[in-house]
Enzyme design. Structure first.
Site, mmCIF file in Angstrom:
data_model
loop_
_atom_site.group_PDB
_atom_site.id
_atom_site.type_symbol
_atom_site.label_atom_id
_atom_site.label_comp_id
_atom_site.label_asym_id
_atom_site.label_seq_id
_atom_site.Cartn_x
_atom_site.Cartn_y
_atom_site.Cartn_z
ATOM 1 C CD GLN A 158 -0.913 -0.880 3.641
ATOM 2 O OE1 GLN A 158 -2.149 -0.866 3.688
ATOM 3 N NE2 GLN A 158 -0.184 -1.535 4.540
ATOM 4 C CG ASP A 196 -1.596 2.305 14.669
ATOM 5 O OD1 ASP A 196 -2.561 2.553 13.946
ATOM 6 O OD2 ASP A 196 -1.698 1.646 15.730
ATOM 7 C CD GLU A 234 0.698 -4.002 9.770
ATOM 8 O OE1 GLU A 234 -0.197 -3.489 10.484
ATOM 9 O OE2 GLU A 234 0.619 -4.113 8.535
ATOM 10 C CG ASP A 283 -2.487 -12.640 5.278
ATOM 11 O OD1 ASP A 283 -2.756 -12.756 4.072
ATOM 12 O OD2 ASP A 283 -3.343 -12.334 6.139
ATOM 13 C CG ASP A 310 -6.173 -1.676 14.903
ATOM 14 O OD1 ASP A 310 -5.134 -1.234 15.444
ATOM 15 O OD2 ASP A 310 -6.994 -0.964 14.298
ATOM 16 C CB SER A 311 -8.031 -4.886 9.414
ATOM 17 O OG SER A 311 -9.427 -4.592 9.376
ATOM 18 N N PRO A 334 -5.096 -6.075 1.288
ATOM 19 C CG PRO A 334 -3.333 -5.219 2.559
ATOM 20 C CD PRO A 334 -4.126 -4.972 1.323
HETATM 21 N N1 SAM Z 1 -6.893 2.123 13.218
HETATM 22 C C1 SAM Z 1 -6.904 1.932 11.798
HETATM 23 C C2 SAM Z 1 -8.305 1.885 11.263
HETATM 24 O O1 SAM Z 1 -9.213 1.487 11.984
HETATM 25 O O2 SAM Z 1 -8.464 2.268 10.101
HETATM 26 C C3 SAM Z 1 -6.156 0.668 11.448
HETATM 27 C C4 SAM Z 1 -4.783 0.636 12.051
HETATM 28 S S1 SAM Z 1 -3.545 -0.258 11.311
HETATM 29 C C5 SAM Z 1 -2.598 0.961 10.549
HETATM 30 C C6 SAM Z 1 -4.288 -1.184 10.001
HETATM 31 C C7 SAM Z 1 -3.271 -2.214 9.554
HETATM 32 O O3 SAM Z 1 -3.866 -3.421 9.068
HETATM 33 C C8 SAM Z 1 -2.373 -1.734 8.396
HETATM 34 O O4 SAM Z 1 -1.094 -1.456 8.898
HETATM 35 C C9 SAM Z 1 -2.377 -2.898 7.398
HETATM 36 O O5 SAM Z 1 -1.098 -3.136 6.835
HETATM 37 C C10 SAM Z 1 -2.839 -4.031 8.285
HETATM 38 N N2 SAM Z 1 -3.415 -5.190 7.581
HETATM 39 C C11 SAM Z 1 -4.285 -5.180 6.553
HETATM 40 N N3 SAM Z 1 -4.555 -6.451 6.163
HETATM 41 C C12 SAM Z 1 -3.843 -7.289 6.983
HETATM 42 C C13 SAM Z 1 -3.709 -8.703 7.086
HETATM 43 N N4 SAM Z 1 -4.380 -9.534 6.265
HETATM 44 N N5 SAM Z 1 -2.896 -9.211 8.053
HETATM 45 C C14 SAM Z 1 -2.224 -8.376 8.894
HETATM 46 N N6 SAM Z 1 -2.291 -7.013 8.843
HETATM 47 C C15 SAM Z 1 -3.105 -6.479 7.892
#
Ligand code: SAM
Length: 273
Positions: free
Chosen positions: A33, A88, A106, A137, A155-156, A162
């Site tokens: 991303q 984060d 993450e 993943d 918390d995705s 992904p």
């Molecule tokens: N607080 C934020 C929100 O609610 O929009 C989300 C916080 S965090 C930055 C979201 C994270 O989910 C991203 O860093 C992304 O890379 C991760 N993510 C997305 N799909 C994932 C997966 N299949 N496995 C692990 N992490 C994933």
């Protein structure tokens, strides 16, 4: 507004959020991303992934406290939690207040690296000895776990790219198998105003593996509509009833806010019936 810079998020087809930018601190394309961090006069540092606001210094605690403490305070003796996404570090910071051991899974190391640099008050939690960081993943990670966690948090980012596979029934069934008896899964389930389809999908998906699925709300000013939903699936405890006192030092969550968060407005009660 000649030489001004604004960060703009396309929240719906016809609605944008604009935040004035005082400096672009980071901009890179990871394997998954676009990762952008900007400094803003109103919100401090702002992290965006693929153009979607993830966290800001100003209001991240509204989101991380309500995501973390509702389930954690409803469980009488949680010992180990899993966070999927959450690179984060804000959610991990909140879970450590309960003395939990936390695994963070993450998928994108670039998010962790940028957060360590620009959000130390959140990502500093990842250096705690009780935290194990997996760059993987979450879908595959959870499928390998059996009765390993008391609490699992999703918390995705948005259910695209992904994150898409984190919003389907098969995933919630594997999450149920990864929980210890009496455990709970909590997912951020998007805006009840703009993303009712996603919220319904999360609830239907969870219902496939859990006897009790409940949605609660909380304000997050920079998220679309400023009202956010969280959906919790429980193998035992009543997620709307705190059974342990709130950790010290919180700025948003209280036991009264916890209980009130499950009182859904009429339109939503009807839409989710
Ligand atoms: N607080 C934020 C929100 O609610 O929009 C989300 C916080 S965090 C930055 C979201 C994270 O989910 C991203 O860093 C992304 O890379 C991760 N993510 C997305 N799909 C994932 C997966 N299949 N496995 C692990 N992490 C994933």
């Amino acid at each position: 507004m000649g030489d001004e810079i604004w960060f703009t998020e396309q929240q719906t087809e016809d609605l944008r959020l604009g935040v004035r930018v005082s400096g672009v601190l980071h901009r890179a394309r990871s394997a998954f991303q676009d990762v952008v961090v900007v400094d803003t006069p109103s919100h401090g540092h702002l992290l965006a992934l693929d153009g979607f606001v993830q966290t800001t210094d100003l209001d991240e605690h509204c989101y991380h406290e309500m995501l973390a403490h509702v389930a954690a305070s409803s469980h009488d003796m949680p010992r180990r939690a899993l966070v999927i996404g959450g690179g984060d570090g804000g959610l991990v910071r909140e879970l450590l207040r309960h003395g939990l051991a936390v695994d963070l899974c993450e998928i994108d190391e670039a998010v962790v690296t940028a957060s360590r640099r620009y959000f130390p008050a959140l990502a500093g939690s990842l250096d705690d000895p009780r935290v194990t960081v997996h760059i993987a993943d979450g879908i595959a990670f959870v499928a390998q776990q059996r009765q390993a966690f008391d609490l699992i948090y999703i918390d995705s980012s948005e259910p695209v790219g992904p994150g898409e596979g984190l919003f389907v029934p098969a995933f919630y069934r594997t999450a149920a198998a990864a929980l210890r008896p009496g455990g709970m899964v909590v997912a951020q389930s998007e805006s009840p105003f703009y993303n009712l389809d996603v919220l319904r999908r999360v609830r239907a998906g969870m219902a496939a593996g859990f006897p009790d699925v409940r949605t609660y709300l909380g304000p997050v000013p920079t998220y679309p509509s400023g009202t956010w939903s969280y959906t919790v699936a429980s193998l035992g405890p009543d997620p709307s009833a705190p059974v342990r006192p709130a950790p010290a030092g919180l700025r948003f969550y209280t036991p009264d806010v916890h209980r009130a968060a499950f009182a859904l407005p009429a339109f939503l009660r009807e839409a989710l019936a």
